[in-house]
Design a protein around this motif. Structure first.
Motif, short mmCIF file in Angstrom:
data_model
loop_
_atom_site.label_atom_id
_atom_site.label_comp_id
_atom_site.label_asym_id
_atom_site.label_seq_id
_atom_site.Cartn_x
_atom_site.Cartn_y
_atom_site.Cartn_z
N GLU A 10 0.83 -1.21 0.00
CA GLU A 10 0.00 0.00 0.00
C GLU A 10 0.86 1.26 0.00
OE1 GLU A 10 -3.20 0.03 -0.36
OE2 GLU A 10 -3.99 -1.87 0.39
N GLY A 11 0.22 2.35 -0.34
CA GLY A 11 0.89 3.65 -0.36
C GLY A 11 0.31 4.49 -1.48
N ILE A 12 0.62 5.76 -1.47
CA ILE A 12 0.10 6.65 -2.52
C ILE A 12 0.73 6.28 -3.86
CG2 ILE A 12 -0.35 8.54 -0.89
CD1 ILE A 12 2.16 9.93 -1.97
N ASP A 13 0.12 6.74 -4.94
CA ASP A 13 0.65 6.50 -6.28
C ASP A 13 2.07 7.05 -6.37
OD1 ASP A 13 -1.73 5.57 -8.17
OD2 ASP A 13 -2.52 7.00 -6.72
N THR A 135 0.87 -6.00 5.87
CA THR A 135 0.67 -4.89 4.93
C THR A 135 1.91 -4.00 4.97
OG1 THR A 135 -1.73 -4.94 5.20
CG2 THR A 135 -0.76 -2.88 4.36
N LEU A 136 2.58 -3.89 3.83
CA LEU A 136 3.74 -3.00 3.72
C LEU A 136 3.24 -1.65 3.24
CD1 LEU A 136 6.23 -5.47 2.01
CD2 LEU A 136 6.09 -4.87 4.42
N LEU A 137 3.38 -0.65 4.09
CA LEU A 137 2.89 0.69 3.76
C LEU A 137 4.07 1.57 3.36
CD1 LEU A 137 0.75 2.87 3.56
CD2 LEU A 137 0.87 3.17 6.04
N PHE A 138 4.16 1.87 2.06
CA PHE A 138 5.25 2.70 1.53
C PHE A 138 4.89 4.17 1.76
CE2 PHE A 138 7.92 -0.25 -0.97
CZ PHE A 138 7.20 -1.40 -0.74
N GLU A 139 5.72 4.83 2.57
CA GLU A 139 5.42 6.22 2.93
C GLU A 139 6.40 7.17 2.28
OE1 GLU A 139 3.02 6.26 6.91
OE2 GLU A 139 5.06 5.60 7.35
N LEU A 140 5.82 8.15 1.58
CA LEU A 140 6.62 9.09 0.80
C LEU A 140 5.83 10.39 0.67
CD1 LEU A 140 9.14 9.32 -1.12
CD2 LEU A 140 7.65 8.57 -2.96
N ALA A 141 6.51 11.55 0.79
CA ALA A 141 5.80 12.82 0.64
C ALA A 141 5.15 12.89 -0.74
CB ALA A 141 6.78 13.97 0.81
N PRO A 142 3.91 13.35 -0.81
CA PRO A 142 3.20 13.41 -2.09
C PRO A 142 3.95 14.20 -3.16
CG PRO A 142 1.68 13.84 -0.30
CD PRO A 142 3.04 13.74 0.33
N GLU A 143 4.67 15.24 -2.75
CA GLU A 143 5.43 16.04 -3.73
C GLU A 143 6.49 15.17 -4.41
OE1 GLU A 143 4.93 16.86 -0.59
OE2 GLU A 143 3.88 18.79 -0.57
N VAL A 144 7.16 14.35 -3.60
CA VAL A 144 8.22 13.49 -4.14
C VAL A 144 7.62 12.41 -5.04
CG1 VAL A 144 10.17 11.99 -3.55
CG2 VAL A 144 9.61 13.94 -2.08
N ALA A 145 6.50 11.84 -4.60
CA ALA A 145 5.84 10.80 -5.40
C ALA A 145 5.43 11.38 -6.76
CB ALA A 145 4.62 10.26 -4.66
#
Ligand SMILES: Nc1ncnc2c1ncn2[C@@H]1O[C@H](COP(=O)(O)OP(=O)(O)O)[C@@H](O)[C@H]1O
Ligand SMILES: Cc1cn([C@H]2C[C@H](O)[C@@H](COP(=O)(O)OP(=O)(O)O)O2)c(=O)[nH]c1=O
Length: 211
Positions: A10-13, A135-145
């Motif tokens: 899981e995680g944002i696009d 559940t592996l939650l990939f966390e990254l700032a939306p700006e970077v993604a």
């Protein structure tokens, strides 16, 4: 290690899920496991048709949530449950946490209604709910993604949303991870691929599913 195992990513696009899911599947296969690599929305012919609608057509959040859960129901019945019953490893690029994050967090849809749909769709005959074991939650700032995705692929309905939308999606994931800490491992995805990969391996090794 013979029982079925269910891992969701899981995680944002643009957080880096797809980069690590296939190599992890290969590694588990090399260690003798049968791995079913799948995704949501999708994973069956019917659910892939629903995916094409949900990701490309404008609709209200309830219709969107119902389509996500309809796709999920077919996916569970046709693919996930049979594979787990056979003792396989199921790795899914997204599962229900994405509905809580995108439709709940991002679109602001009623979380209690999502909870009711979850109960309906994921109920097990023996009682309880089907949830991932990890559940592996990939966390990254939306700006970077967004920077990572720019120019890489044509954005779908969600990927073309503004950064503010993904901030709400990330908050939705965070809330889910706080509610169900036992099955979540947070992966700091703002580092080089190798470092992220080491954390993915450590999470799966920590469960005893990988040597
Ligand atoms: N750790 C990383 N550092 C820099 N770029 C990355 C990293 N991981 C993945 N990427 C790149 O970022 C983009 C999005 O990654 P992807 O795995 O497709 O994300 P997701 O599946 O979560 O949407 C891809 O172009 C990928 O090559
Ligand atoms: C599973 C699921 C996905 N989504 C969204 C998140 C993503 O933007 C999109 C598809 O996810 P994904 O497969 O990660 O897209 P891609 O193949 O382009 O990497 O669907 C929801 O909004 N709700 C859901 O329940």
């Amino acid at each position: 290690m013979t029982g079925g195992v269910f891992i969701s990513f899981e995680g944002i696009d643009g957080a880096g899920k797809s980069t690590h899911i296939a190599p992890l599947a290969e590694l588990l296969r090399a260690q003798g496991r049968t791995v079913v690599l799948t995704r949501e929305p999708g994973g069956t012919p019917l659910a892939e048709k629903i995916r094409a609608l949900a990701l490309n057509e404008a609709m209200d959040p309830l219709a969107e949530a119902l389509l996500m859960f309809a796709a999920r129901r077919d996916h569970l019945q046709q693919v996930i449950e049979p594979a787990l019953a056979a003792g396989h490893v199921v790795m899914s690029d997204r599962f229900t946490d994405a509905t809580f994050a995108y439709q709940g967090g991002g679109r602001g849809f009623d979380l209690a209604v999502l909870g009711q749909l979850e109960q309906l769709v994921q109920a097990l005959p023996q009682g309880g709910l089907r949830q991932p074991d990890l559940t592996l939650l990939f966390e990254l700032a939306p700006e970077v993604a967004a920077q990572r995705l720019a120019g890489v692929r044509a954005p779908d309905k969600f990927e073309s949303q503004p950064v503010a939308f993904f901030r709400k999606v990330a908050a939705g994931y965070d809330a889910r991870a706080r509610q169900q800490p036992a099955r979540f491992v947070r992966i700091a995805a703002d580092r080089p691929r190798d470092a992220v990969w080491e954390d993915v391996l450590a999470a799966v090794r920590g469960k005893g599913w990988l040597q």
